[in-house]
Write an enzyme that holds these catalytic residues in place. Structure first.
Site, mmCIF file in Angstrom:
data_model
loop_
_atom_site.group_PDB
_atom_site.id
_atom_site.type_symbol
_atom_site.label_atom_id
_atom_site.label_comp_id
_atom_site.label_asym_id
_atom_site.label_seq_id
_atom_site.Cartn_x
_atom_site.Cartn_y
_atom_site.Cartn_z
ATOM 1 N N GLN A 1 0.830 -1.326 -0.035
ATOM 2 C CA GLN A 1 0.001 -0.184 0.066
ATOM 3 C C GLN A 1 0.915 1.326 0.112
ATOM 4 O OE1 GLN A 1 -2.692 -1.534 3.389
ATOM 5 N NE2 GLN A 1 -4.131 -0.211 2.262
ATOM 6 N N ARG B 1 3.792 0.171 13.069
ATOM 7 C CA ARG B 1 3.540 -1.216 12.555
ATOM 8 C C ARG B 1 3.548 -1.207 10.901
ATOM 9 N NH1 ARG B 1 -1.993 -3.597 11.181
ATOM 10 N NH2 ARG B 1 -1.528 -5.876 10.729
ATOM 11 N N HIS C 1 0.701 -9.327 4.802
ATOM 12 C CA HIS C 1 -0.409 -8.294 4.584
ATOM 13 C C HIS C 1 -0.862 -8.741 3.194
ATOM 14 C CE1 HIS C 1 -2.494 -4.332 5.914
ATOM 15 N NE2 HIS C 1 -2.935 -4.720 4.995
ATOM 16 N N GLU D 1 -5.246 -9.732 8.944
ATOM 17 C CA GLU D 1 -6.726 -9.856 8.710
ATOM 18 C C GLU D 1 -6.895 -11.169 7.518
ATOM 19 O OE1 GLU D 1 -8.363 -6.400 7.009
ATOM 20 O OE2 GLU D 1 -8.185 -5.455 8.688
ATOM 21 N N ASN E 1 -7.754 -5.430 14.610
ATOM 22 C CA ASN E 1 -8.259 -4.195 13.757
ATOM 23 C C ASN E 1 -9.577 -3.980 13.698
ATOM 24 O OD1 ASN E 1 -5.701 -4.234 12.885
ATOM 25 N ND2 ASN E 1 -5.966 -4.959 10.838
ATOM 26 N N TYR F 1 -12.976 -0.817 13.007
ATOM 27 C CA TYR F 1 -13.311 0.019 12.242
ATOM 28 C C TYR F 1 -14.909 0.560 12.225
ATOM 29 C CZ TYR F 1 -9.057 -0.102 9.195
ATOM 30 O OH TYR F 1 -7.878 -0.071 9.253
ATOM 31 N N GLU G 1 -5.177 -1.589 14.092
ATOM 32 C CA GLU G 1 -5.524 -0.956 13.184
ATOM 33 C C GLU G 1 -6.986 -0.211 13.624
ATOM 34 O OE1 GLU G 1 -6.361 -2.125 9.152
ATOM 35 O OE2 GLU G 1 -4.301 -3.080 9.088
ATOM 36 N N TRP H 1 -4.968 3.866 12.037
ATOM 37 C CA TRP H 1 -4.644 3.364 10.584
ATOM 38 C C TRP H 1 -4.866 4.709 9.974
ATOM 39 C CZ3 TRP H 1 -2.499 -0.232 7.609
ATOM 40 C CH2 TRP H 1 -2.597 0.056 6.214
ATOM 41 N N GLU I 1 -5.468 2.024 -1.538
ATOM 42 C CA GLU I 1 -6.304 1.470 -0.786
ATOM 43 C C GLU I 1 -6.969 0.220 -1.475
ATOM 44 O OE1 GLU I 1 -7.235 1.088 2.289
ATOM 45 O OE2 GLU I 1 -9.630 0.619 2.207
ATOM 46 N N TRP I 2 -6.271 -0.612 -1.887
ATOM 47 C CA TRP I 2 -6.673 -1.929 -2.539
ATOM 48 C C TRP I 2 -7.577 -1.673 -3.544
ATOM 49 C CZ3 TRP I 2 -2.922 -4.822 -1.011
ATOM 50 C CH2 TRP I 2 -2.447 -4.687 0.480
HETATM 51 C C1 GBH Z 1 -8.129 -2.956 6.828
HETATM 52 O O1 GBH Z 1 -8.878 -3.775 6.338
HETATM 53 C C2 GBH Z 1 -6.542 -3.562 6.093
HETATM 54 O O2 GBH Z 1 -5.967 -4.337 6.897
HETATM 55 C C3 GBH Z 1 -6.014 -2.246 5.385
HETATM 56 O O3 GBH Z 1 -5.012 -2.643 4.605
HETATM 57 C C4 GBH Z 1 -7.064 -1.321 4.956
HETATM 58 O O4 GBH Z 1 -6.226 -0.212 4.102
HETATM 59 C C5 GBH Z 1 -7.670 -0.556 5.708
HETATM 60 O O5 GBH Z 1 -8.392 -1.516 6.539
HETATM 61 C C6 GBH Z 1 -8.858 0.093 5.284
HETATM 62 O O6 GBH Z 1 -9.750 -0.355 4.410
HETATM 63 O O7 GBH Z 1 -19.158 -6.176 4.775
HETATM 64 O O8 GBH Z 1 -18.864 -8.426 5.784
HETATM 65 O O9 GBH Z 1 -18.094 -7.831 3.566
HETATM 66 C C7 GBH Z 1 -10.379 -3.415 6.195
HETATM 67 C C8 GBH Z 1 -11.195 -4.169 6.671
HETATM 68 C C9 GBH Z 1 -12.783 -6.245 6.590
HETATM 69 C C10 GBH Z 1 -13.285 -3.734 5.623
HETATM 70 C C11 GBH Z 1 -14.088 -6.507 5.844
HETATM 71 C C12 GBH Z 1 -14.299 -4.177 5.046
HETATM 72 C C13 GBH Z 1 -16.075 -5.969 5.037
HETATM 73 C C14 GBH Z 1 -16.948 -6.821 5.560
HETATM 74 N N1 GBH Z 1 -12.270 -4.997 5.900
HETATM 75 N N2 GBH Z 1 -14.997 -5.495 5.705
HETATM 76 S S1 GBH Z 1 -18.303 -7.288 4.860
#
Ligand code: GBH
Length: 489
Positions: free
Chosen positions: A6, A63, A109, A155, A295, A297, A366, A416, A423-424
């Protein structure tokens, strides 16, 4: 806190081999803005600058993840080692320590060496993948003895579900033949999850037997998981579905690690599609966490589903929603469709994890947010990220309450992220950084308001805790008086 693919860029520099993400990004339509990690934040070439920034902002730890294909370009245990890649990360760790910043290294990762995917099917191949991961992990433990905090996988849920069910992450497998010529969404994710757990267990065994006695560090895994609230708080089936959602996201990995087997709810729904652990595998995986990497959010309302779930269901036969039965909203919109701030959920989930796994040491590895429309703003306005400031304030305070009032054992917190970055599948449009990266001007970095807020935020909490501890230490005047009276009598 940041991930190699990333931020690093320099994907063909100093002997790095391609990862599955290089290959995936090259397929038209996979990344929102058609971008890739070729330049990213250019961090491979700017380690000194980024460390200076961390120092300036008052960060105590950092990290980051290692790009496996930089240190073993083809990835395998019989493949050549790339000393330039190793030297890069060794130097980076030395420089961090020199600056008084504690490194936390993540080994994986998501960016598997592409050669391993092509050679034997990558994460799907248990014997080969776990042996190659063990070899790579050993090489890193040996090469960077000064690092005392290791994370095996970031993750694994995302590698398994996004990579092998939804097909939205590399290597893009899915049953949907419009999206991918290969994949079996009902089976492959569970195999991949299992193989990651075994690979984790093997790396932990190597660390504990060969390195920990002399290096004295610690090792664990980082899991993602959202908080849950019942869609209908009166409905026991929704309440049950709330636990099941967390089990399918977190306990899928954490139950084997803490208890030695998958959760009953998963076995019930997935039957034989969920692999079973041999005795030898249980011995590897059970008890393999020195700490829990969390992690976190966001949160969802959860509504149970009736009837048999489709074979490719990975949520646990339920719906995830932003509004509950009474029209309450979980939180405001962000740039990420899945992310809406709800700080109370963080406190709830810290409690849920602590109760289930007997109050393990937790590092929050995160936590952070994107902002709706941030990339559309002119630079000066983007730097005034009050929404992100409020997010960090609320989440960090919720965490502090979980520690002080609920007895949760959080020992570290990493936001984070330091920089806006790749962002992937969302490309560069979605920004998570406390530092703005101007992709149009040579990746120039500009700390946002939230960057300047982090140190004062933690300083004020530490100060408050110190004052309270001092208060608690001296005898309360009222009690002292009572004792005096007693003595008189
Ligand atoms: C993290 O993953 C990553 O580790 C990081 O690389 C990334 O940049 C950061 O977050 C920000 O996105 O609705 O049930 O399908 C994010 C965690 C987990 C977010 C799964 C989206 C979808 C769950 N992700 N989630 S679902």
């Amino acid at each position: 806190m940041l991930c190699s693919y990333q931020i690093e860029g320099s994907t063909d520099v100093d002997g790095r081999g391609p990862s599955i993400w290089d290959t995936f990004c090259a397929i038209p339509g996979k990344i929102a803005d058609g971008s890739s990690g070729v330049v990213a934040c250019d961090s491979y070439k700017r380690t000194k600058e980024d460390i200076a920034l961390l120092k300036e902002l008052g960060a105590k730890c950092y990290r980051f993840s290692i790009s496996w294909s930089r240190v073993i370009p083809l990835g395998g245990r019989n493949d050549p080692i790339n000393q330039a890649g190793i030297d890069h990360y060794r130097q980076f760790v030395d420089d961090l320590l020199e600056a008084g910043i504690t490194p936390f290294i993540t080994l994986f990762h998501w960016d598997l060496p592409d050669a391993l995917d092509k050679r034997y099917g990558g994460l799907l191949n248990k014997e080969e993948f776990t042996a190659d991961f063990e070899n790579y992990a050993r090489l890193m433990f040996k090469s960077i003895p000064k690092c005392k905090h290791w994370i095996t996988f970031n993750e694994p849920w995302c590698s398994a579900i996004n990579g092998y069910n939804l097909g939205i992450f590399a290597p893009g497998h899915t049953s949907d033949r419009n999206k991918s010529p290969v994949g079996d969404s009902a089976r492959e994710p569970w195999i991949v999850g299992h193989n990651i757990l075994i690979a984790h267990g093997k790396a932990v065994k190597v660390y504990r037997e060969e390195f920990k006695p002399t290096q004295g560090g610690e090792i664990g895994i980082t899991l993602n998981g959202d908080a849950t609230y019942p869609w209908d708080p009166e409905d026991p089936a929704d309440i049950e579905a709330c636990d099941r959602k967390i089990e399918f996201a977190i306990s899928w990995f954490a139950d084997p690690i803490y208890f030695g087997d998958y959760p009953a709810s998963m076995r019930k729904q997935l039957g034989e599609r969920l692999p079973t652990f041999t005795e030898e595998e249980v011995a590897l995986v059970k008890g393999s966490n020195d700490f829990y990497g969390m992690n976190h959010y966001t949160a969802n309302y959860i509504k149970h589903r009736k009837g048999t779930p489709p074979e490719d269901d990975f949520l646990g036969n339920l719906e995830t929603l932003f509004y509950d039965k009474n029209g309450n909203c979980i939180g405001p919109e962000t740039q990420s469709f899945w992310l809406r701030p709800n700080a109370q959920g963080f406190r709830n989930l810290l409690n849920w994890l602590s109760k289930r796994y007997n109050y393990p040491k937790i590092y929050v590895t995160e936590n952070g947010t994107s902002l709706k429309g941030e990339s559309d703003l002119p630079l000066e306005q983007a730097l005034e990220d009050d929404f992100r400031c409020k997010y960090f304030h609320d989440y960090v305070h919720a965490m502090a309450k979980a520690v002080e009032e609920d007895g949760v054992n959080v020992k570290g917190y990493m936001a984070w992220s330091l920089l806006d970055n790749f962002e992937w599948a969302d490309g560069y449009v979605t920004r998570f950084g406390v530092t703005y990266v101007d992709y149009k001007d040579n990746c120039k970095r500009y700390p946002k308001k939230s960057a300047r807020q982090m140190k004062p935020l933690f300083d004020s909490l530490i100060k408050k805790a110190e004052v309270e501890a001092a208060e608690a230490a001296k005898p309360a005047p009222a009690v002292a008086e009572e004792q005096a009276e007693e003595a008189d009598a």
